[in-house]
Scaffold this active site. Sequence first.
Site, PDB file in Angstrom:
ATOM      1  N   THR A  46       0.633  -1.433   0.001  1.00  0.00           N
ATOM      2  CA  THR A  46      -0.008   0.017   0.051  1.00  0.00           C
ATOM      3  C   THR A  46       0.530   0.984  -0.174  1.00  0.00           C
ATOM      4  O   THR A  46       1.894   1.064   0.523  1.00  0.00           O
ATOM      5  CB  THR A  46      -1.309   0.177   0.767  1.00  0.00           C
ATOM      6  N   CYS A 101      -3.678   9.110   6.522  1.00  0.00           N
ATOM      7  CA  CYS A 101      -4.104   7.569   7.122  1.00  0.00           C
ATOM      8  C   CYS A 101      -3.328   6.205   7.577  1.00  0.00           C
ATOM      9  O   CYS A 101      -1.638   6.482   7.785  1.00  0.00           O
ATOM     10  CB  CYS A 101      -4.042   6.808   5.292  1.00  0.00           C
ATOM     11  N   HIS A 147      -5.901  -0.441   4.839  1.00  0.00           N
ATOM     12  CA  HIS A 147      -5.611   1.563   4.404  1.00  0.00           C
ATOM     13  C   HIS A 147      -6.049   1.524   5.501  1.00  0.00           C
ATOM     14  O   HIS A 147      -7.412   2.557   4.282  1.00  0.00           O
ATOM     15  CB  HIS A 147      -5.180   1.773   3.133  1.00  0.00           C
TER      16      HIS A 147
END
Length: 172
Positions: free
Chosen positions: A34, A40, A57
């Site tokens: 990711t 995030c 994520h």
Amino acid sequence: MAGAPTVSALFAQRVVIGVGDMAVSNNDMVTLSTYALGSCVGVIAYDPVAHAGGILHLMLPDSTISPDKASKQPAMFANTGLPLLFKSLIGVRADMSRLRIFLAGGASVLNGADPFKIGARNCGAVLQYLKTAGYPIAGQDLGGNVNRTVHLKVSNGEVTMKLPDRSEQFSL
């Protein structure tokens, strides 16, 4: 023949997890990745015996701001994405008692000008959930003001985290 790819390299797969999404695998040929974890938080979980792992994520701490969105994309939120991650890991034969967890992200990438403090709130929601559920954290790189990219090799639990100025490796 020099320079020829190995058989395993021919079949290796990279699975990219987008923002507000999640993936799990127990295939030794898979690397989960990711990118651009800013505010995030990336939750990386791995069972070293089953060779099963996953990456979540997540974007936001709490789904109550948009229940409709949470029903369509539960991985977007900490309170709906984390239970989904752990349920999905059971589906690929991970044992929750053996899980090793690494956390990355939760930055304030707007140079401190984030009045909503999304990164800090995401970190708090994840840490509280894991504490309440009894999942120990093997490692973390949270906060700060830089983006992070993480990769999990399902074959061995190796986590590579890339920051703008360096790369770091962790074993789960």
